[in-house]
Design an enzyme around this catalytic site. Structure first.
Site, PDB file in Angstrom:
ATOM      1  CG  ASN A   8      -1.720   1.241   1.394  1.00  0.00           C
ATOM      2  OD1 ASN A   8      -1.876   2.003   0.450  1.00  0.00           O
ATOM      3  ND2 ASN A   8      -2.254   1.468   2.589  1.00  0.00           N
ATOM      4  CE  LYS A  10       0.227   3.547   4.826  1.00  0.00           C
ATOM      5  NZ  LYS A  10       0.008   3.744   6.243  1.00  0.00           N
ATOM      6  CG  HIS A  91      -5.912   2.115   5.294  1.00  0.00           C
ATOM      7  ND1 HIS A  91      -5.408   3.083   6.130  1.00  0.00           N
ATOM      8  CD2 HIS A  91      -4.924   1.198   5.131  1.00  0.00           C
ATOM      9  CE1 HIS A  91      -4.167   2.767   6.443  1.00  0.00           C
ATOM     10  NE2 HIS A  91      -3.838   1.630   5.854  1.00  0.00           N
ATOM     11  CD  GLU A  93      -2.912   5.756   6.758  1.00  0.00           C
ATOM     12  OE1 GLU A  93      -2.864   5.724   5.514  1.00  0.00           O
ATOM     13  OE2 GLU A  93      -2.031   5.252   7.486  1.00  0.00           O
ATOM     14  CD  GLU A 160      -3.669  -2.351   7.570  1.00  0.00           C
ATOM     15  OE1 GLU A 160      -2.507  -2.468   7.189  1.00  0.00           O
ATOM     16  OE2 GLU A 160      -4.401  -1.406   7.236  1.00  0.00           O
ATOM     17  N   GLY A 166       2.578   2.003  10.913  1.00  0.00           N
ATOM     18  CA  GLY A 166       3.606   3.045  10.782  1.00  0.00           C
ATOM     19  C   GLY A 166       4.339   3.386  12.062  1.00  0.00           C
ATOM     20  CB  SER A 196       5.188  -2.013  12.118  1.00  0.00           C
ATOM     21  OG  SER A 196       4.817  -0.678  12.395  1.00  0.00           O
TER      22      SER A 196
HETATM   23  C1  PEP Z   1      -0.855   0.337   6.263  1.00  0.00           C
HETATM   24  O1  PEP Z   1      -0.975   1.541   6.248  1.00  0.00           O
HETATM   25  O2  PEP Z   1      -1.730  -0.368   5.751  1.00  0.00           O
HETATM   26  C2  PEP Z   1       0.327  -0.241   6.884  1.00  0.00           C
HETATM   27  C3  PEP Z   1       0.288  -1.480   7.232  1.00  0.00           C
HETATM   28  O3  PEP Z   1       1.417   0.597   7.063  1.00  0.00           O
HETATM   29  P1  PEP Z   1       2.845   0.199   7.661  1.00  0.00           P
HETATM   30  O4  PEP Z   1       3.268  -1.099   7.033  1.00  0.00           O
HETATM   31  O5  PEP Z   1       3.733   1.330   7.273  1.00  0.00           O
HETATM   32  O6  PEP Z   1       2.684   0.059   9.131  1.00  0.00           O
END
Ligand code: PEP
Length: 235
Positions: A8, A10, A91, A93, A160, A166, A196
């Protein structure tokens, strides 16, 4: 069935990043996982044209409505036309910055399915909820609206934990296994894990039985590392 690796990007990336990823994966390479790259809308068609056919391309969002006077929105038909086959929905965000809710998600899932796109619904609890050991009841409630879609196996899930996205923090492997087993038992799909994931930890997480794949944000922006992950290799 192969496990799934999703990148992803973003609101990051460029034509050069697509080129750099394409350069790391030879078109004939046999990938051990199903790979999916979700770049911003503006790169979808270029990613489809440039990346090997062994990788799928997906969108990070979809308009709830079909077409018309919706300035700035991108419909399922437009996504499919650009070569996307999957779409992320819900998601954290999108929930946080765009106040999207279950009604929107339901409409977006239907919009995706109408165009033959596979929706990947993202769910996850806050740190506070995790600390109170309420993760499972929270997820059950968060997924209530999606039961008809889950029953029909029309969507897949990405778990998640918000506090892992992040942050460099991940739940322990037994914790991930526990939540994923719960989700699989309750909803019949082995969810993807996101939060992460790095080149260092991805193999251990992916080896867990109830983890159907990985959703990778930050690390997917490093073409060499992401290509190694897609190929099941280590640094
Ligand atoms: C995400 O935003 O879906 C995500 C998993 O980000 P990260 O791997 O950077 O934690």
């Amino acid at each position: 069935m192969k496990k799934v690796i999703i990148g992803n990007w973003k609101m990051n990336g460029s034509h050069a990043l697509v080129d750099a990823l394409a350069a790391q994966i030879t078109p004939a390479a046999e990938l051990p996982y199903t790979g999916l790259v979700c770049p911003p809308f503006t790169l979808l068609a270029y990613a489809r044209k440039t990346l090997p056919a062994s990788l799928f391309v997906g969108a990070q969002d979809i308009a709830a409505c079909e077409k018309g006077a919706f300035t700035g929105d991108v419909s399922g038909a437009l996504l499919a036309d650009s070569g996307a086959t999957h779409v992320l929905i819900g998601h954290s965000e999108r929930r946080l910055y765009h106040q999207e809710n279950e009604t929107t998600f339901s409409e977006k899932i239907q919009a995706a399915l109408a165009q033959g796109l596979l929706p990947i619904l993202c769910v996850g609890e806050s740190h506070e909820c995790f600390d109170k050991k309420e993760t499972k009841s929270f997820l059950r409630a968060q997924l209530h609206f999606a039961l008809p879609f889950l029953k029909e196996k029309a969507i897949t899930l990405a778990y998640e934990p918000l506090w892992a996205i992040g942050t460099g923090q991940t739940p322990t492997l037994p914790m991930i296994q526990d939540v994923h087993s719960f989700l699989e038992g309750e909803f019949g799909v082995a969810p993807f894990y996101g939060g992460s994931v790095t080149i260092q930890n991805y193999q251990d997480i992916l080896a867990l039985g109830a983890v159907g794949g990985l959703l990778i944000g930050g690390e997917s922006l490093f073409p060499e590392k992401f290509a190694l992950i897609l190929q099941g290799k280590a640094l």
